[in-house]
Design a protein around this motif. Structure first.
Motif, PDB file in Angstrom:
ATOM      1  N   ASN A 250       0.819  -1.212   0.000  1.00 19.38           N
ATOM      2  CA  ASN A 250       0.000   0.000   0.000  1.00 19.38           C
ATOM      3  C   ASN A 250       0.850   1.259   0.000  1.00 19.38           C
ATOM      4  O   ASN A 250       0.530   2.245  -0.683  1.00 19.38           O
ATOM      5  CB  ASN A 250      -0.940   0.006   1.211  1.00 19.38           C
ATOM      6  N   ASP A 251       1.949   1.227   0.768  1.00 21.49           N
ATOM      7  CA  ASP A 251       2.842   2.390   0.815  1.00 21.49           C
ATOM      8  C   ASP A 251       3.527   2.611  -0.524  1.00 21.49           C
ATOM      9  O   ASP A 251       3.600   3.742  -1.029  1.00 21.49           O
ATOM     10  CB  ASP A 251       3.897   2.200   1.909  1.00 21.49           C
ATOM     11  N   GLN A 253       2.521   1.613  -3.450  1.00 18.03           N
ATOM     12  CA  GLN A 253       1.514   2.024  -4.422  1.00 18.03           C
ATOM     13  C   GLN A 253       1.197   3.508  -4.291  1.00 18.03           C
ATOM     14  O   GLN A 253       1.083   4.228  -5.288  1.00 18.03           O
ATOM     15  CB  GLN A 253       0.236   1.199  -4.226  1.00 18.03           C
ATOM     16  N   ARG A 254       1.075   3.971  -3.052  1.00 15.37           N
ATOM     17  CA  ARG A 254       0.745   5.381  -2.832  1.00 15.37           C
ATOM     18  C   ARG A 254       1.830   6.294  -3.378  1.00 15.37           C
ATOM     19  O   ARG A 254       1.540   7.291  -4.056  1.00 15.37           O
ATOM     20  CB  ARG A 254       0.546   5.637  -1.334  1.00 15.37           C
ATOM     21  N   TYR A 255       3.091   5.969  -3.102  1.00 16.20           N
ATOM     22  CA  TYR A 255       4.185   6.797  -3.605  1.00 16.20           C
ATOM     23  C   TYR A 255       4.339   6.666  -5.118  1.00 16.20           C
ATOM     24  O   TYR A 255       4.738   7.634  -5.789  1.00 16.20           O
ATOM     25  CB  TYR A 255       5.489   6.435  -2.889  1.00 16.20           C
ATOM     26  N   VAL A 257       1.870   6.243  -7.256  1.00 18.50           N
ATOM     27  CA  VAL A 257       0.808   7.085  -7.827  1.00 18.50           C
ATOM     28  C   VAL A 257       1.212   8.558  -7.747  1.00 18.50           C
ATOM     29  O   VAL A 257       1.023   9.329  -8.695  1.00 18.50           O
ATOM     30  CB  VAL A 257      -0.532   6.846  -7.101  1.00 18.50           C
ATOM     31  N   MET A 258       1.794   8.943  -6.603  1.00 21.93           N
ATOM     32  CA  MET A 258       2.296  10.316  -6.461  1.00 21.93           C
ATOM     33  C   MET A 258       3.306  10.627  -7.555  1.00 21.93           C
ATOM     34  O   MET A 258       3.311  11.723  -8.133  1.00 21.93           O
ATOM     35  CB  MET A 258       2.945  10.501  -5.088  1.00 21.93           C
TER      36      MET A 258
END
Length: 285
Positions: A250-251, A253-255, A257-258
């Motif tokens: 999840n971490d 993936q979040r970065y 996407v950023m």
């Protein structure tokens, strides 16, 4: 050290396998720590690859997990032995971000956002020297030279003809405007940046001031991906006294996407080269 043995990556793979064996056994890190009379934090550090692991540790853990296949035990023991060998960076002495260097050395691709300085893998020697001297005013000349040497050695992954690192760098305009050293040094650095961006495996994009607020406004970070599917991607965030490594899906993936948003907001490759060339003209005056 054999060229195909990266101790940092070996520790990660070994830690992942030990975590898998623990979870198959239905045990928590606390359960294992209690059985071995060690701290829970030691088990956690062994599993996340941040600590060297001895063959004795592997033997004890395999005993707790009741691993009966001697081939599996022997393989894990060999990984433990390999993980305690030294990488090329150890020849430079104590390097505070040695874990990161080990990951970068084995990575297939690196996506980095730099808000303040030119990315380390794209720096000239003169720029790196001036930057490190400015960032570490209390460092001795030998300490500065050691750090510069490590930085230049890391660049082999970019210039390698056989196994180059796929590098994607989004650089804030501030990094190009900040005068590190003097104007002549900056001119040479910007020319080098454009030259390196023409390598087929290197992409450089500039994020101009006029773009305003953006997803990377909180600071520098890097996303490393590896050729072996068993090695999870890592987000690296550099700190003053300690660094942060994020590996949860999840971490990452979040970065990631950023980073896609940063790439979309930044100038494209050709616009970036023109933009850098215009700033370089200012330094040439």
């Amino acid at each position: 050290m054999a060229s195909n043995v990266n101790p940092t990556v070996r520790r990660r793979r070994l830690g992942q396998e030990l975590r898998r064996l623990r979870e198959l056994k239905g045990m928590t890190a606390e359960d294992v720590a209690e059985r071995l009379l060690v701290s829970q934090s030691k088990i956690s550090r062994l599993e996340n690859g941040r600590r060297s692991i001895s063959q004795r540790d592997v033997r004890d853990l395999c005993g707790v997990y009741e691993v009966e296949d001697h081939r599996v035990v022997d393989s894990l023991m060999q990984m433990a032995k390999d993980s305690r060998q030294q990488g090329w960076w150890h020849a430079f002495g104590d390097i505070p971000y040695s874990v990161y260097i080990g990951l970068e050395t084995d990575a297939a691709s690196l996506r980095v956002y730099e808000p303040q300085v030119v990315p380390g893998l794209l720096q000239t020697r003169a720029y790196a020297d001036a930057l490190i001297n400015g960032a570490l005013p209390e460092a001795t000349p030998p300490e500065v030279e050691k750090r510069v040497g490590v930085r230049l050695r890391r660049q082999d992954r970019v210039t390698s003809a056989e196994n180059p690192l796929r590098l994607w760098a989004v650089v804030d305009e501030a990094a190009l405007r900040r005068v590190v050293g003097d104007r002549q040094l900056m001119l040479q650095q910007l020319e080098h940046l454009v030259e390196q961006s023409q390598r087929p495996h290197v992409t450089v994009q500039v994020l101009p001031f006029e773009m305003g607020a953006h997803p990377g406004i909180t600071g520098h970070y890097a996303v490393l991906e590896f050729p072996d599917a068993s090695d999870s991607s890592v987000v690296y965030i550099e700190g003053v006294t300690s660094d942060l490594y994020l590996e949860k899906a999840n971490d990452v993936q979040r970065y990631s996407v950023m980073y896609e948003h940063l790439r979309a907001q930044a100038l494209n490759v050709e616009q970036t080269r023109q933009f850098i060339a215009e700033i370089a003209k200012d330094y040439a005056r």
